[in-house]
Design a protein around this motif. Structure first.
Motif, PDB file in Angstrom:
ATOM      1  N   LYS A   1       0.842  -1.205   0.000  1.00 16.03           N
ATOM      2  CA  LYS A   1       0.000   0.000   0.000  1.00 16.03           C
ATOM      3  C   LYS A   1       0.880   1.259   0.000  1.00 16.03           C
ATOM      4  CE  LYS A   1      -3.849   2.051   2.611  1.00 16.03           C
ATOM      5  NZ  LYS A   1      -3.347   3.347   3.003  1.00 16.03           N
ATOM      6  N   GLN A   2       1.910   1.261   0.844  1.00 20.32           N
ATOM      7  CA  GLN A   2       2.822   2.405   0.912  1.00 20.32           C
ATOM      8  C   GLN A   2       3.569   2.593  -0.403  1.00 20.32           C
ATOM      9  OE1 GLN A   2       3.034   4.551   3.700  1.00 20.32           O
ATOM     10  NE2 GLN A   2       3.996   5.774   2.103  1.00 20.32           N
ATOM     11  N   ALA A   3       3.943   1.503  -1.045  1.00 20.39           N
ATOM     12  CA  ALA A   3       4.657   1.590  -2.325  1.00 20.39           C
ATOM     13  C   ALA A   3       3.785   2.255  -3.389  1.00 20.39           C
ATOM     14  CB  ALA A   3       5.114   0.205  -2.780  1.00 20.39           C
ATOM     15  N   TYR A   4       2.486   1.938  -3.391  1.00 15.37           N
ATOM     16  CA  TYR A   4       1.572   2.616  -4.322  1.00 15.37           C
ATOM     17  C   TYR A   4       1.511   4.103  -3.998  1.00 15.37           C
ATOM     18  CZ  TYR A   4      -0.240  -1.517  -6.686  1.00 15.37           C
ATOM     19  OH  TYR A   4      -0.370  -2.631  -7.455  1.00 15.37           O
ATOM     20  N   GLU A   5       1.383   4.423  -2.727  1.00 15.55           N
ATOM     21  CA  GLU A   5       1.295   5.827  -2.317  1.00 15.55           C
ATOM     22  C   GLU A   5       2.561   6.596  -2.666  1.00 15.55           C
ATOM     23  OE1 GLU A   5       0.232   5.746   1.840  1.00 15.55           O
ATOM     24  OE2 GLU A   5      -1.731   4.843   1.410  1.00 15.55           O
ATOM     25  N   ASP A   6       3.713   5.926  -2.590  1.00 21.43           N
ATOM     26  CA  ASP A   6       4.991   6.566  -2.885  1.00 21.43           C
ATOM     27  C   ASP A   6       5.323   6.573  -4.374  1.00 21.43           C
ATOM     28  OD1 ASP A   6       5.254   6.911  -0.158  1.00 21.43           O
ATOM     29  OD2 ASP A   6       6.705   5.276   0.095  1.00 21.43           O
ATOM     30  N   GLY A   7       4.453   5.977  -5.197  1.00 23.33           N
ATOM     31  CA  GLY A   7       4.697   5.940  -6.633  1.00 23.33           C
ATOM     32  C   GLY A   7       5.724   4.914  -7.070  1.00 23.33           C
TER      33      GLY A   7
END
Length: 184
Positions: free
Chosen positions: A169-175
């Motif tokens: 989820k964080q990886a998606y948010e961080d692009g």
């Protein structure tokens, strides 16, 4: 964790320690493919060491190699993107119910494909420059720092389904992962 004991080195040359984990990943992937092995135990050990390994690299190793001009910032970012892609594939593996399904087998192969690509690139574009351009003292210092952080993460239960979900989820948010693939 059944038949699997994860090695917990305390120190060493960072290039050797990372390469040793890469060989461990390969062994665990081989066991996840083997119907006579403890596939669930291999999956649990694999998830734990993979997450602890990559998180410790991103926190301890990559930033210092960039600061010391051993690798470029682009190599650090690329490594982080590949860790994110591997974590996403790992999430599918952890979500597979049981180990005797086609979904499990497909998920093992998907993780293997992404991880083998990353291992090859990392060994060539990060570990080789570190061997050539980082002092023995720096490699030992990084080895001790990485091992300590990796072991701490293992103690804290790295590789749980909840942790991997959070990292993806964080990886998606961080692009770090393309948003068109993001689960809704």
């Amino acid at each position: 964790m059944s038949d699997y004991t994860i090695p917990r080195p305390a120190a060493g040359d960072i290039t050797d320690l990372i390469a040793d984990d890469h060989r461990l990943f390969e062994d665990l992937m081989r066991d996840m493919r083997d119907v006579s092995a403890d596939r669930d135990g291999a999956r649990s050990a694999f998830a734990a060491v993979l997450i602890a390994h990559s998180e410790a690299e991103e926190e301890v190793v990559y930033p210092k190699l960039v600061r010391r001009d051993v690798i470029e910032g682009e190599e650090e970012h690329h490594g982080e993107k590949e860790h994110a892609a591997t974590n996403e594939a790992l999430l599918h593996l952890l979500q597979a119910k049981g180990t005797d399904t086609q979904k499990f087998d497909d998920a093992v192969e998907a993780v293997a494909e992404v991880l083998n690509h990353h291992i090859g690139e990392e060994e060539q574009t990060i570990l080789n420059p570190a061997r050539e351009d980082a002092s023995e003292e720096l490699r030992q210092q990084l080895g001790a720092g990485w091992a300590a952080r990796r072991n701490e993460l293992l103690e804290d239960g790295a590789g749980s389904l909840e942790q991997v979900e959070s990292l993806v989820k964080q990886a998606y948010e961080d692009g770090l992962l393309p948003n068109d693939d993001q689960p809704s």
